[in-house]
Design an enzyme around this catalytic site. Sequence first.
Site, PDB file in Angstrom:
ATOM      1  N   CYS A  67    -138.165  57.079  17.010  1.00  0.00           N
ATOM      2  CA  CYS A  67    -139.279  56.212  17.319  1.00  0.00           C
ATOM      3  C   CYS A  67    -140.584  56.962  17.146  1.00  0.00           C
ATOM      4  O   CYS A  67    -140.623  58.087  16.670  1.00  0.00           O
ATOM      5  CB  CYS A  67    -139.164  55.704  18.756  1.00  0.00           C
ATOM      6  N   ARG A  78    -140.306  51.367  18.077  1.00  0.00           N
ATOM      7  CA  ARG A  78    -138.860  51.638  18.057  1.00  0.00           C
ATOM      8  C   ARG A  78    -138.220  51.434  16.691  1.00  0.00           C
ATOM      9  O   ARG A  78    -138.437  50.418  16.025  1.00  0.00           O
ATOM     10  CB  ARG A  78    -138.145  50.729  19.072  1.00  0.00           C
ATOM     11  N   SER A 110    -134.390  51.130  15.842  1.00  0.00           N
ATOM     12  CA  SER A 110    -133.170  50.928  16.629  1.00  0.00           C
ATOM     13  C   SER A 110    -131.996  51.667  16.011  1.00  0.00           C
ATOM     14  O   SER A 110    -131.598  51.382  14.876  1.00  0.00           O
ATOM     15  CB  SER A 110    -132.844  49.432  16.714  1.00  0.00           C
ATOM     16  N   ILE A 111    -131.408  52.597  16.801  1.00  0.00           N
ATOM     17  CA  ILE A 111    -130.277  53.393  16.330  1.00  0.00           C
ATOM     18  C   ILE A 111    -129.100  53.303  17.304  1.00  0.00           C
ATOM     19  O   ILE A 111    -127.954  53.110  16.906  1.00  0.00           O
ATOM     20  CB  ILE A 111    -130.676  54.871  16.145  1.00  0.00           C
ATOM     21  N   GLY A 115    -136.603  60.547  19.476  1.00  0.00           N
ATOM     22  CA  GLY A 115    -135.558  61.495  19.117  1.00  0.00           C
ATOM     23  C   GLY A 115    -134.169  60.996  19.449  1.00  0.00           C
ATOM     24  O   GLY A 115    -133.929  59.793  19.596  1.00  0.00           O
TER      25      GLY A 115
END
Length: 607
Positions: free
Chosen positions: A2, A48, A50-51, A74
Amino acid sequence: MCGICGFVDNNFLERQETLSNMMDKIIHRGPDSSGEYIDETACLGFRRLSIIDLVDGSQPLYNENKRYVLTFNGEIYNYKSIRAKLIEKGHQFTTHTDSEVLIHGYEEYGTNLLSYLRGMFTFVIWDNEEKVLFGARDFFGIKPFYYYKNDDIFVYGSEIKSILEYPKVPKILNENTLEQYLTFQYSPPNNTFFKGVKKLPPGHFFILKNNKLTITKYWEPVFNEKEGELADFVNQIDETMKGSIAAHKISDVEVGCFLSSGVDSSYVATCFNGDKTFTVGFDYDKYNEISYAQELSKKIGIENFSKVISKDEYWDALPKIQYFMDEPLADPSCVALYFVSKLASDHVKVVLSGEGADELFGGYNIYKEPVDNAAYHKLPLTLRLALAKLATSIPFSFKGKNFLIRGAKTIEERFIGNAFIFSEEERKELLAVETLARSPFEFVKPFYNKVANKDDTTKMQYLDMHMWLVGDILLKADKMSMAHSLELRVPFLDREVMNIATKIPLKYKVTKETTKYAMRLAAKKNMPEETAKKKKLGFPVPIRVWLREDKYANIVKNEFKSENSKLFFKEEPLLKLIDDHFSGRKDNSRKIWTVFTFLIWYKEYFN
Protein backbone atom coordinates in the site's frame (compact mmCIF):
# COMPACT_ATOMS: atom_id res chain seq x y z
CA MET A 1 1.23 -3.51 -0.35
CA CYS A 2 0.00 0.00 0.00
CA GLY A 3 0.92 3.63 0.39
CA ILE A 4 0.67 5.67 3.58
CA CYS A 5 0.82 9.39 4.34
CA GLY A 6 -0.27 11.81 6.99
CA PHE A 7 0.63 14.60 9.39
CA VAL A 8 0.54 15.75 13.00
CA ASP A 9 -0.36 19.45 13.22
CA ASN A 10 -2.51 21.16 15.83
CA ASN A 11 -2.88 24.42 13.90
CA PHE A 12 -4.18 23.54 10.48
CA LEU A 13 -7.77 23.84 9.23
CA GLU A 14 -7.81 22.26 5.75
CA ARG A 15 -7.20 18.79 7.14
CA GLN A 16 -9.61 16.73 5.03
CA GLU A 17 -8.75 18.36 1.71
CA THR A 18 -5.00 18.23 2.31
CA LEU A 19 -5.02 14.58 3.38
CA SER A 20 -7.06 13.69 0.29
CA ASN A 21 -4.56 15.50 -1.95
CA MET A 22 -1.68 13.66 -0.32
CA MET A 23 -3.43 10.31 -0.81
CA ASP A 24 -4.23 11.09 -4.44
CA LYS A 25 -0.53 11.59 -5.17
CA ILE A 26 0.18 7.94 -4.25
CA ILE A 27 -2.93 6.32 -5.73
CA HIS A 28 -0.65 4.17 -7.92
CA ARG A 29 0.61 2.46 -4.74
CA GLY A 30 -2.91 1.42 -3.79
CA PRO A 31 -5.63 1.73 -6.45
CA ASP A 32 -8.04 -0.77 -4.83
CA SER A 33 -9.34 1.34 -1.95
CA SER A 34 -8.52 4.16 0.44
CA GLY A 35 -9.01 5.02 4.08
CA GLU A 36 -8.32 7.86 6.48
CA TYR A 37 -8.32 8.85 10.13
CA ILE A 38 -8.72 12.49 11.13
CA ASP A 39 -8.79 14.09 14.57
CA GLU A 40 -7.86 17.52 15.90
CA THR A 41 -4.14 16.61 16.04
CA ALA A 42 -3.31 13.78 13.63
CA CYS A 43 -4.41 12.76 10.15
CA LEU A 44 -3.50 9.33 8.73
CA GLY A 45 -4.08 8.43 5.09
CA PHE A 46 -3.95 5.06 3.32
CA ARG A 47 -4.12 3.68 -0.23
CA ARG A 48 -4.61 -0.08 -0.60
CA LEU A 49 -3.38 -2.72 -3.02
CA SER A 50 -5.33 -5.79 -1.95
CA ILE A 51 -3.12 -8.85 -1.41
CA ILE A 52 -4.22 -10.58 1.83
CA ASP A 53 -7.83 -10.68 3.16
CA LEU A 54 -9.20 -9.03 0.05
CA VAL A 55 -12.61 -8.26 1.61
CA ASP A 56 -11.85 -7.01 5.12
CA GLY A 57 -8.30 -5.75 4.86
CA SER A 58 -8.92 -2.02 4.45
CA GLN A 59 -7.18 0.45 6.73
CA PRO A 60 -6.92 2.31 9.05
CA LEU A 61 -7.20 -0.51 11.58
CA TYR A 62 -7.94 -0.09 15.28
CA ASN A 63 -7.42 -2.02 18.48
CA GLU A 64 -10.40 -3.14 20.56
CA ASN A 65 -11.10 0.20 22.24
CA LYS A 66 -9.96 2.28 19.23
CA ARG A 67 -7.22 4.00 21.19
CA TYR A 68 -4.59 2.92 18.65
CA VAL A 69 -4.89 3.61 14.91
CA LEU A 70 -2.69 1.87 12.32
CA THR A 71 -1.74 2.48 8.70
CA PHE A 72 0.76 0.05 7.19
CA ASN A 73 2.68 -0.51 3.96
CA GLY A 74 4.24 -3.94 3.40
CA GLU A 75 3.84 -7.59 4.33
CA ILE A 76 4.44 -9.51 7.56
CA TYR A 77 5.25 -13.07 6.50
CA ASN A 78 5.07 -14.66 9.96
CA TYR A 79 1.84 -12.94 10.92
CA LYS A 80 -0.06 -16.17 11.52
CA SER A 81 2.24 -17.32 14.32
CA ILE A 82 2.28 -13.84 15.89
CA ARG A 83 -1.52 -13.67 15.63
CA ALA A 84 -1.92 -17.04 17.38
CA LYS A 85 0.20 -15.91 20.33
CA LEU A 86 -1.70 -12.63 20.62
CA ILE A 87 -5.05 -14.44 20.62
CA GLU A 88 -3.77 -16.65 23.44
CA LYS A 89 -3.05 -13.45 25.36
CA GLY A 90 -6.66 -12.29 24.91
CA HIS A 91 -6.48 -9.96 21.91
CA GLN A 92 -9.53 -9.86 19.66
CA PHE A 93 -9.01 -9.70 15.89
CA THR A 94 -11.60 -8.39 13.45
CA THR A 95 -9.77 -9.29 10.20
CA HIS A 96 -7.48 -12.00 8.82
CA THR A 97 -4.88 -9.52 7.59
CA ASP A 98 -1.21 -9.45 8.44
CA SER A 99 -1.68 -5.75 9.25
CA GLU A 100 -3.72 -6.31 12.38
CA VAL A 101 -0.93 -8.15 14.21
CA LEU A 102 0.98 -4.86 14.28
CA ILE A 103 -1.58 -2.95 16.27
CA HIS A 104 -2.28 -5.73 18.78
CA GLY A 105 1.44 -6.52 18.89
CA TYR A 106 2.16 -2.90 19.80
CA GLU A 107 -0.46 -3.07 22.54
CA GLU A 108 1.19 -6.19 23.94
CA TYR A 109 4.91 -5.64 23.36
CA GLY A 110 5.37 -1.90 22.76
CA THR A 111 8.33 -1.08 20.51
CA ASN A 112 9.71 -4.58 21.16
CA LEU A 113 7.08 -5.73 18.65
CA LEU A 114 9.71 -5.14 15.96
CA SER A 115 11.85 -8.03 17.22
CA TYR A 116 9.01 -10.45 16.41
CA LEU A 117 8.50 -9.41 12.79
CA ARG A 118 9.62 -11.11 9.59
CA GLY A 119 8.79 -9.04 6.56
CA MET A 120 9.02 -5.73 4.74
CA PHE A 121 7.23 -2.74 6.18
CA THR A 122 6.77 0.85 7.09
CA PHE A 123 3.91 1.73 9.39
CA VAL A 124 2.64 4.31 11.86
CA ILE A 125 0.47 3.82 14.95
CA TRP A 126 -1.29 6.83 16.47
CA ASP A 127 -2.16 6.77 20.17
CA ASN A 128 -5.13 9.14 20.28
CA GLU A 129 -5.17 9.28 24.09
CA GLU A 130 -1.52 10.09 24.75
CA LYS A 131 -1.16 11.90 21.39
CA VAL A 132 1.93 9.88 20.45
CA LEU A 133 2.89 8.71 16.96
CA PHE A 134 5.01 5.55 16.65
CA GLY A 135 6.46 4.44 13.32
CA ALA A 136 9.06 2.04 11.95
CA ARG A 137 10.89 0.95 8.80
CA ASP A 138 11.92 -2.62 8.05
CA PHE A 139 15.34 -4.12 8.67
CA PHE A 140 16.81 -3.67 5.18
CA GLY A 141 14.89 -0.61 3.95
CA ILE A 142 12.77 -2.51 1.42
CA LYS A 143 9.89 -0.10 1.91
CA PRO A 144 10.47 3.67 1.93
CA PHE A 145 9.52 6.18 4.61
CA TYR A 146 10.03 9.93 4.23
CA TYR A 147 9.24 12.71 6.68
CA TYR A 148 9.40 16.49 7.18
CA LYS A 149 9.74 17.95 10.65
CA ASN A 150 9.91 21.49 11.97
CA ASP A 151 8.92 23.21 15.21
CA ASP A 152 5.21 22.94 14.48
CA ILE A 153 4.50 19.99 12.21
CA PHE A 154 5.42 16.43 11.29
CA VAL A 155 4.50 15.22 7.81
CA TYR A 156 5.27 11.73 6.46
CA GLY A 157 4.65 9.52 3.45
CA SER A 158 5.67 6.52 1.40
CA GLU A 159 6.68 8.97 -1.32
CA ILE A 160 8.02 12.52 -1.25
CA LYS A 161 5.46 13.74 -3.78
CA SER A 162 2.79 13.12 -1.16
CA ILE A 163 4.63 15.19 1.47
CA LEU A 164 5.03 18.07 -1.00
CA GLU A 165 1.23 18.35 -1.16
CA TYR A 166 1.24 19.63 2.42
CA PRO A 167 1.00 23.45 2.18
CA LYS A 168 3.50 24.10 4.98
CA VAL A 169 6.28 22.03 3.38
CA PRO A 170 8.52 24.21 1.19
CA LYS A 171 9.78 22.77 -2.08
CA ILE A 172 13.46 23.79 -2.12
CA LEU A 173 16.28 21.91 -3.83
CA ASN A 174 18.96 20.57 -1.50
CA GLU A 175 22.16 21.47 -3.39
CA ASN A 176 24.35 19.55 -0.94
CA THR A 177 22.52 16.40 -1.99
CA LEU A 178 23.02 17.29 -5.66
CA GLU A 179 26.78 17.34 -5.18
CA GLN A 180 26.77 14.01 -3.32
CA TYR A 181 24.54 12.52 -6.03
CA LEU A 182 27.15 13.36 -8.66
CA THR A 183 29.47 10.90 -6.93
CA PHE A 184 27.07 8.21 -5.73
CA GLN A 185 24.42 8.40 -8.56
CA TYR A 186 21.71 8.45 -5.88
CA SER A 187 20.95 10.56 -2.83
CA PRO A 188 22.84 8.97 0.07
CA PRO A 189 21.14 8.57 3.45
CA ASN A 190 19.45 10.18 5.22
CA ASN A 191 18.76 13.46 3.41
CA THR A 192 16.90 13.89 0.14
CA PHE A 193 16.91 16.32 -2.79
CA PHE A 194 14.33 18.44 -0.93
CA LYS A 195 15.52 20.58 1.97
CA GLY A 196 14.00 19.40 5.23
CA VAL A 197 12.65 16.11 3.82
CA LYS A 198 14.49 13.14 5.29
CA LYS A 199 14.47 9.34 5.08
CA LEU A 200 13.89 7.18 8.11
CA PRO A 201 16.88 4.79 8.02
CA PRO A 202 16.33 1.03 7.72
CA GLY A 203 16.11 -0.82 11.03
CA HIS A 204 14.95 2.29 12.90
CA PHE A 205 11.76 3.37 14.62
CA PHE A 206 10.60 6.81 15.74
CA ILE A 207 8.39 8.23 18.44
CA LEU A 208 6.79 11.68 18.08
CA LYS A 209 5.55 13.10 21.38
CA ASN A 210 4.83 16.74 22.18
CA ASN A 211 6.34 17.53 18.78
CA LYS A 212 9.68 16.04 19.85
CA LEU A 213 10.98 13.39 17.45
CA THR A 214 13.14 10.56 18.79
CA ILE A 215 14.68 8.08 16.34
CA THR A 216 16.06 4.76 17.62
CA LYS A 217 17.94 1.94 15.90
CA TYR A 218 16.36 -1.42 16.68
CA TRP A 219 18.31 -3.75 14.36
CA GLU A 220 21.88 -3.99 13.10
CA PRO A 221 23.25 -6.51 10.57
CA VAL A 222 26.20 -8.23 12.24
CA PHE A 223 28.70 -10.28 10.25
CA ASN A 224 29.95 -13.01 12.56
CA GLU A 225 31.75 -15.58 10.41
CA LYS A 226 31.86 -19.18 11.66
CA GLU A 227 34.15 -22.01 10.72
CA GLY A 228 32.44 -24.99 9.14
CA GLU A 229 32.25 -27.34 6.21
CA LEU A 230 31.32 -25.90 2.84
CA ALA A 231 28.66 -28.57 2.29
CA ASP A 232 26.97 -27.64 5.56
CA PHE A 233 26.78 -23.98 4.59
CA VAL A 234 25.43 -24.89 1.15
CA ASN A 235 22.68 -27.05 2.64
CA GLN A 236 21.76 -24.39 5.18
CA ILE A 237 21.54 -21.73 2.46
CA ASP A 238 19.32 -23.91 0.29
CA GLU A 239 17.02 -24.92 3.11
CA THR A 240 16.68 -21.35 4.39
CA MET A 241 16.15 -19.86 0.94
CA LYS A 242 13.39 -22.33 0.15
CA GLY A 243 11.74 -21.48 3.46
CA SER A 244 12.01 -17.77 2.71
CA ILE A 245 10.60 -18.16 -0.81
CA ALA A 246 7.64 -20.11 0.58
CA ALA A 247 7.02 -17.41 3.19
CA HIS A 248 7.22 -14.68 0.57
CA LYS A 249 4.58 -16.45 -1.51
CA ILE A 250 1.88 -16.01 1.16
CA SER A 251 -0.90 -14.21 -0.70
CA ASP A 252 -4.56 -14.36 -1.66
CA VAL A 253 -3.66 -13.45 -5.26
CA GLU A 254 -1.33 -15.03 -7.82
CA VAL A 255 2.43 -14.51 -7.41
CA GLY A 256 4.85 -14.34 -10.36
CA CYS A 257 8.63 -13.92 -10.58
CA PHE A 258 11.09 -11.64 -12.38
CA LEU A 259 13.71 -13.61 -14.28
CA SER A 260 16.97 -12.50 -15.88
CA SER A 261 19.86 -14.73 -16.90
CA GLY A 262 21.58 -14.40 -13.53
CA VAL A 263 21.74 -16.86 -10.67
CA ASP A 264 19.77 -14.75 -8.15
CA SER A 265 16.44 -14.48 -9.94
CA SER A 266 16.94 -17.94 -11.47
CA TYR A 267 17.30 -19.43 -7.97
CA VAL A 268 14.05 -17.82 -6.87
CA ALA A 269 12.23 -18.78 -10.08
CA THR A 270 13.23 -22.44 -9.90
CA CYS A 271 12.06 -22.75 -6.28
CA PHE A 272 8.90 -20.63 -6.11
CA ASN A 273 6.50 -23.17 -7.67
CA GLY A 274 4.63 -20.52 -9.59
CA ASP A 275 3.35 -20.35 -13.15
CA LYS A 276 4.71 -17.12 -14.64
CA THR A 277 8.08 -15.40 -15.07
CA PHE A 278 8.76 -11.98 -16.63
CA THR A 279 11.78 -10.73 -18.58
CA VAL A 280 12.77 -7.70 -20.65
CA GLY A 281 15.72 -6.98 -22.93
CA PHE A 282 16.97 -4.66 -25.66
CA ASP A 283 17.51 -5.11 -29.39
CA TYR A 284 21.23 -5.85 -28.96
CA ASP A 285 22.55 -9.36 -28.33
CA LYS A 286 24.87 -8.20 -25.56
CA TYR A 287 21.99 -6.46 -23.78
CA ASN A 288 19.29 -9.08 -24.09
CA GLU A 289 18.71 -11.84 -21.54
CA ILE A 290 15.36 -12.99 -22.88
CA SER A 291 16.63 -16.17 -24.54
CA TYR A 292 18.30 -17.30 -21.28
CA ALA A 293 15.11 -16.67 -19.32
CA GLN A 294 12.94 -18.44 -21.90
CA GLU A 295 15.22 -21.48 -21.91
CA LEU A 296 15.27 -21.80 -18.12
CA SER A 297 11.51 -21.25 -17.87
CA LYS A 298 10.96 -24.02 -20.40
CA LYS A 299 13.22 -26.42 -18.46
CA ILE A 300 11.38 -25.84 -15.18
CA GLY A 301 7.92 -25.85 -16.79
CA ILE A 302 6.95 -22.19 -16.23
CA GLU A 303 5.49 -19.79 -18.80
CA ASN A 304 7.76 -16.84 -19.56
CA PHE A 305 6.44 -13.46 -20.67
CA SER A 306 8.99 -11.17 -22.30
CA LYS A 307 9.31 -7.81 -24.00
CA VAL A 308 11.98 -6.15 -26.12
CA ILE A 309 12.29 -2.48 -25.17
CA SER A 310 12.90 -0.21 -28.16
CA LYS A 311 15.27 2.75 -27.98
CA ASP A 312 12.47 5.27 -28.37
CA GLU A 313 10.33 3.57 -25.71
CA TYR A 314 13.24 3.78 -23.30
CA TRP A 315 14.00 7.45 -23.89
CA ASP A 316 10.35 8.52 -24.04
CA ALA A 317 9.69 6.97 -20.63
CA LEU A 318 12.47 8.87 -18.81
CA PRO A 319 10.42 11.86 -17.55
CA LYS A 320 7.63 9.67 -16.23
CA ILE A 321 10.12 7.35 -14.54
CA GLN A 322 11.92 10.20 -12.79
CA TYR A 323 8.55 11.47 -11.57
CA PHE A 324 7.80 8.10 -9.98
CA MET A 325 11.32 7.90 -8.53
CA ASP A 326 10.74 11.05 -6.39
CA GLU A 327 14.48 11.73 -6.53
CA PRO A 328 16.89 11.38 -9.46
CA LEU A 329 18.46 7.95 -9.76
CA ALA A 330 21.12 7.64 -12.48
CA ASP A 331 20.97 3.86 -12.66
CA PRO A 332 19.94 3.08 -16.27
CA SER A 333 18.53 -0.27 -15.18
CA CYS A 334 15.65 1.41 -13.33
CA VAL A 335 14.05 1.97 -16.75
CA ALA A 336 14.27 -1.74 -17.54
CA LEU A 337 12.73 -2.43 -14.13
CA TYR A 338 9.91 -0.02 -14.98
CA PHE A 339 9.08 -1.96 -18.15
CA VAL A 340 9.33 -5.43 -16.64
CA SER A 341 7.04 -4.26 -13.82
CA LYS A 342 4.56 -2.97 -16.37
CA LEU A 343 4.70 -6.32 -18.18
CA ALA A 344 4.15 -8.29 -14.98
CA SER A 345 1.29 -6.06 -13.80
CA ASP A 346 -0.75 -7.16 -16.81
CA HIS A 347 -0.77 -10.71 -15.39
CA VAL A 348 -0.22 -10.69 -11.59
CA LYS A 349 -0.35 -8.41 -8.56
CA VAL A 350 2.75 -9.78 -6.80
CA VAL A 351 6.23 -10.74 -8.03
CA LEU A 352 9.30 -12.21 -6.38
CA SER A 353 12.70 -10.79 -7.31
CA GLY A 354 16.38 -11.42 -6.59
CA GLU A 355 17.53 -8.16 -4.97
CA GLY A 356 19.89 -8.42 -2.00
CA ALA A 357 21.72 -11.64 -2.87
CA ASP A 358 24.91 -9.82 -3.86
CA GLU A 359 25.16 -7.81 -0.65
CA LEU A 360 24.42 -10.77 1.61
CA PHE A 361 26.43 -13.50 -0.13
CA GLY A 362 29.27 -11.51 -1.74
CA GLY A 363 28.16 -11.28 -5.35
CA TYR A 364 29.60 -8.14 -6.86
CA ASN A 365 32.76 -8.59 -8.92
CA ILE A 366 34.49 -5.80 -7.01
CA TYR A 367 34.26 -7.98 -3.88
CA LYS A 368 36.91 -10.24 -5.47
CA GLU A 369 39.45 -7.42 -5.63
CA PRO A 370 40.96 -8.01 -2.14
CA VAL A 371 41.37 -11.72 -2.95
CA ASP A 372 42.72 -11.16 -6.47
CA ASN A 373 45.23 -8.53 -5.32
CA ALA A 374 46.30 -10.13 -2.05
CA ALA A 375 49.81 -10.87 -3.33
CA TYR A 376 50.38 -7.29 -4.49
CA HIS A 377 49.27 -5.92 -1.12
CA LYS A 378 52.01 -7.94 0.55
CA LEU A 379 54.56 -5.59 -1.05
CA PRO A 380 55.81 -2.81 1.26
CA LEU A 381 53.45 0.17 1.38
CA THR A 382 56.32 2.55 0.53
CA LEU A 383 56.90 0.68 -2.73
CA ARG A 384 53.20 0.67 -3.61
CA LEU A 385 52.97 4.39 -2.86
CA ALA A 386 55.95 5.11 -5.12
CA LEU A 387 54.45 3.08 -7.98
CA ALA A 388 51.11 4.84 -7.54
CA LYS A 389 52.80 8.25 -7.62
CA LEU A 390 54.66 7.30 -10.79
CA ALA A 391 51.49 6.01 -12.46
CA THR A 392 49.61 9.20 -11.53
CA SER A 393 52.33 11.39 -13.02
CA ILE A 394 52.04 9.74 -16.45
CA PRO A 395 49.50 11.87 -18.38
CA PHE A 396 48.09 9.12 -20.60
CA SER A 397 46.23 5.91 -19.80
CA PHE A 398 47.93 2.55 -19.95
CA LYS A 399 47.05 -0.98 -18.94
CA GLY A 400 47.50 -1.39 -15.20
CA LYS A 401 47.51 2.32 -14.35
CA ASN A 402 44.34 2.15 -12.27
CA PHE A 403 45.59 -1.04 -10.60
CA LEU A 404 48.78 0.69 -9.42
CA ILE A 405 46.92 3.74 -8.14
CA ARG A 406 44.31 1.70 -6.27
CA GLY A 407 46.94 -0.69 -4.96
CA ALA A 408 48.42 2.00 -2.72
CA LYS A 409 45.09 2.78 -1.07
CA THR A 410 43.22 1.08 1.75
CA ILE A 411 39.71 -0.18 1.10
CA GLU A 412 38.39 2.83 3.03
CA GLU A 413 40.25 5.14 0.63
CA ARG A 414 39.17 3.52 -2.60
CA PHE A 415 35.67 2.08 -2.18
CA ILE A 416 32.51 4.11 -1.53
CA GLY A 417 30.10 1.61 -3.07
CA ASN A 418 29.21 0.10 -6.41
CA ALA A 419 28.95 3.50 -8.08
CA PHE A 420 31.70 6.13 -8.11
CA ILE A 421 30.77 8.57 -10.87
CA PHE A 422 32.50 11.94 -10.30
CA SER A 423 35.40 12.43 -7.93
CA GLU A 424 35.23 15.29 -5.44
CA GLU A 425 37.53 17.37 -7.66
CA GLU A 426 35.56 16.59 -10.83
CA ARG A 427 32.21 17.54 -9.34
CA LYS A 428 33.62 20.87 -8.07
CA GLU A 429 34.88 21.65 -11.58
CA LEU A 430 31.49 20.80 -13.05
CA LEU A 431 29.19 22.64 -10.63
CA ALA A 432 28.26 26.29 -11.07
CA VAL A 433 27.05 26.44 -7.47
CA GLU A 434 29.00 26.14 -4.25
CA THR A 435 27.75 23.70 -1.64
CA LEU A 436 28.81 22.44 1.77
CA ALA A 437 28.73 18.80 0.72
CA ARG A 438 31.14 16.53 2.53
CA SER A 439 33.75 14.36 0.90
CA PRO A 440 32.25 11.00 -0.14
CA PHE A 441 34.91 9.27 1.94
CA GLU A 442 33.86 11.23 5.02
CA PHE A 443 30.32 10.17 4.29
CA VAL A 444 31.08 6.44 4.36
CA LYS A 445 33.61 6.55 7.19
CA PRO A 446 31.07 5.89 10.01
CA PHE A 447 30.03 2.65 8.32
CA TYR A 448 33.63 1.48 7.95
CA ASN A 449 34.26 2.30 11.61
CA LYS A 450 31.61 -0.22 12.65
CA VAL A 451 33.38 -3.09 10.85
CA ALA A 452 36.98 -2.00 11.35
CA ASN A 453 38.03 -5.50 12.45
CA LYS A 454 36.56 -7.30 9.42
CA ASP A 455 38.19 -8.36 6.15
CA ASP A 456 37.96 -5.98 3.20
CA THR A 457 35.25 -7.91 1.36
CA THR A 458 33.00 -7.95 4.42
CA LYS A 459 33.63 -4.22 4.88
CA MET A 460 32.41 -3.65 1.31
CA GLN A 461 29.34 -5.80 1.90
CA TYR A 462 28.47 -3.89 5.07
CA LEU A 463 28.88 -0.53 3.36
CA ASP A 464 26.79 -1.59 0.36
CA MET A 465 24.01 -2.85 2.63
CA HIS A 466 23.71 0.61 4.18
CA MET A 467 24.34 2.72 1.08
CA TRP A 468 24.03 1.08 -2.33
CA LEU A 469 21.32 -1.44 -1.46
CA VAL A 470 19.04 1.17 0.14
CA GLY A 471 19.90 4.15 -2.05
CA ASP A 472 19.79 2.43 -5.43
CA ILE A 473 18.71 -1.23 -5.56
CA LEU A 474 15.70 -1.14 -3.23
CA LEU A 475 14.68 2.38 -4.16
CA LYS A 476 14.18 1.51 -7.83
CA ALA A 477 12.61 -1.85 -6.94
CA ASP A 478 9.93 -0.19 -4.84
CA LYS A 479 9.26 2.85 -7.02
CA MET A 480 9.25 1.10 -10.40
CA SER A 481 7.01 -1.75 -9.25
CA MET A 482 4.59 0.49 -7.37
CA ALA A 483 4.35 2.79 -10.39
CA HIS A 484 2.34 -0.09 -11.89
CA SER A 485 0.53 -1.10 -8.67
CA LEU A 486 2.68 -4.22 -8.45
CA GLU A 487 3.98 -5.63 -5.17
CA LEU A 488 7.62 -6.70 -5.37
CA ARG A 489 8.95 -9.10 -2.73
CA VAL A 490 12.60 -9.96 -2.10
CA PRO A 491 13.18 -13.41 -0.51
CA PHE A 492 16.94 -12.89 -0.16
CA LEU A 493 16.34 -9.92 2.15
CA ASP A 494 14.92 -11.97 4.97
CA ARG A 495 16.10 -12.13 8.57
CA GLU A 496 16.51 -15.91 8.47
CA VAL A 497 18.53 -15.76 5.25
CA MET A 498 20.63 -12.96 6.74
CA ASN A 499 21.39 -15.11 9.79
CA ILE A 500 22.99 -17.72 7.53
CA ALA A 501 24.73 -15.28 5.17
CA THR A 502 26.51 -13.43 7.97
CA LYS A 503 28.08 -16.67 9.25
CA ILE A 504 29.73 -17.65 5.94
CA PRO A 505 33.53 -17.28 6.03
CA LEU A 506 35.26 -15.26 3.31
CA LYS A 507 36.66 -18.34 1.54
CA TYR A 508 33.09 -19.50 0.83
CA LYS A 509 31.90 -16.09 -0.36
CA VAL A 510 34.50 -15.10 -2.97
CA THR A 511 37.34 -16.97 -4.63
CA LYS A 512 39.70 -16.07 -7.48
CA GLU A 513 37.29 -17.83 -9.83
CA THR A 514 33.86 -16.65 -8.69
CA THR A 515 31.62 -14.65 -6.39
CA LYS A 516 28.78 -15.92 -4.17
CA TYR A 517 30.57 -19.25 -4.10
CA ALA A 518 28.49 -21.04 -1.47
CA MET A 519 25.24 -19.54 -2.68
CA ARG A 520 25.94 -20.63 -6.26
CA LEU A 521 26.47 -24.18 -5.05
CA ALA A 522 23.14 -24.03 -3.23
CA ALA A 523 21.46 -22.71 -6.37
CA LYS A 524 23.06 -25.47 -8.48
CA LYS A 525 21.11 -28.04 -6.49
CA ASN A 526 17.96 -26.67 -8.14
CA MET A 527 18.94 -25.50 -11.63
CA PRO A 528 21.23 -26.22 -14.57
CA GLU A 529 24.92 -25.81 -13.69
CA GLU A 530 25.56 -23.27 -16.45
CA THR A 531 22.92 -20.96 -14.99
CA ALA A 532 24.33 -21.24 -11.48
CA LYS A 533 27.81 -20.36 -12.77
CA LYS A 534 26.79 -17.47 -15.01
CA LYS A 535 28.57 -14.16 -14.42
CA LYS A 536 26.49 -11.34 -13.03
CA LEU A 537 25.06 -8.92 -15.61
CA GLY A 538 22.20 -7.21 -13.75
CA PHE A 539 19.92 -5.36 -16.14
CA PRO A 540 22.42 -4.49 -18.93
CA VAL A 541 21.39 -1.29 -20.74
CA PRO A 542 23.09 0.01 -23.93
CA ILE A 543 23.48 3.63 -22.76
CA ARG A 544 27.12 3.72 -23.94
CA VAL A 545 26.02 2.73 -27.46
CA TRP A 546 23.05 5.11 -27.68
CA LEU A 547 25.10 8.12 -26.60
CA ARG A 548 27.25 7.65 -29.72
CA GLU A 549 24.22 8.01 -31.99
CA ASP A 550 23.34 11.48 -33.31
CA LYS A 551 19.73 11.45 -32.15
CA TYR A 552 20.38 10.66 -28.50
CA ALA A 553 23.63 12.59 -28.19
CA ASN A 554 21.75 15.67 -29.41
CA ILE A 555 18.92 15.10 -26.91
CA VAL A 556 21.49 15.16 -24.14
CA LYS A 557 23.33 18.17 -25.61
CA ASN A 558 20.11 20.18 -25.67
CA GLU A 559 19.58 19.45 -21.99
CA PHE A 560 23.17 20.39 -21.21
CA LYS A 561 22.61 23.76 -22.96
CA SER A 562 19.26 24.43 -21.25
CA GLU A 563 18.50 27.21 -18.78
CA ASN A 564 17.94 24.61 -16.07
CA SER A 565 21.41 23.23 -16.64
CA LYS A 566 22.97 26.68 -16.32
CA LEU A 567 21.44 27.02 -12.85
CA PHE A 568 23.72 24.24 -11.59
CA PHE A 569 26.44 23.34 -14.10
CA LYS A 570 29.12 24.91 -16.22
CA GLU A 571 28.26 24.32 -19.86
CA GLU A 572 31.74 23.85 -21.31
CA PRO A 573 32.82 20.80 -19.24
CA LEU A 574 29.41 19.22 -19.78
CA LEU A 575 29.65 19.51 -23.55
CA LYS A 576 33.20 18.16 -23.46
CA LEU A 577 31.90 15.04 -21.66
CA ILE A 578 29.42 14.31 -24.45
CA ASP A 579 31.82 15.24 -27.29
CA ASP A 580 34.62 13.04 -25.94
CA HIS A 581 32.20 10.16 -25.56
CA PHE A 582 30.57 10.61 -28.97
CA SER A 583 33.97 10.65 -30.69
CA GLY A 584 35.06 7.49 -28.89
CA ARG A 585 37.94 9.16 -27.04
CA LYS A 586 36.49 8.19 -23.66
CA ASP A 587 33.62 6.23 -22.20
CA ASN A 588 31.81 9.00 -20.30
CA SER A 589 28.42 7.31 -20.48
CA ARG A 590 27.84 7.02 -16.73
CA LYS A 591 28.92 10.60 -16.04
CA ILE A 592 26.73 11.93 -18.84
CA TRP A 593 23.79 9.86 -17.67
CA THR A 594 24.12 11.09 -14.09
CA VAL A 595 23.87 14.76 -15.06
CA PHE A 596 21.22 14.14 -17.73
CA THR A 597 19.03 12.18 -15.29
CA PHE A 598 19.15 15.01 -12.76
CA LEU A 599 18.07 17.54 -15.39
CA ILE A 600 15.16 15.34 -16.52
CA TRP A 601 14.07 14.95 -12.88
CA TYR A 602 14.44 18.66 -12.16
CA LYS A 603 12.05 19.55 -14.98
CA GLU A 604 9.45 17.16 -13.56
CA TYR A 605 9.54 18.61 -10.04
CA PHE A 606 10.54 22.26 -10.45
CA ASN A 607 9.20 23.36 -13.87
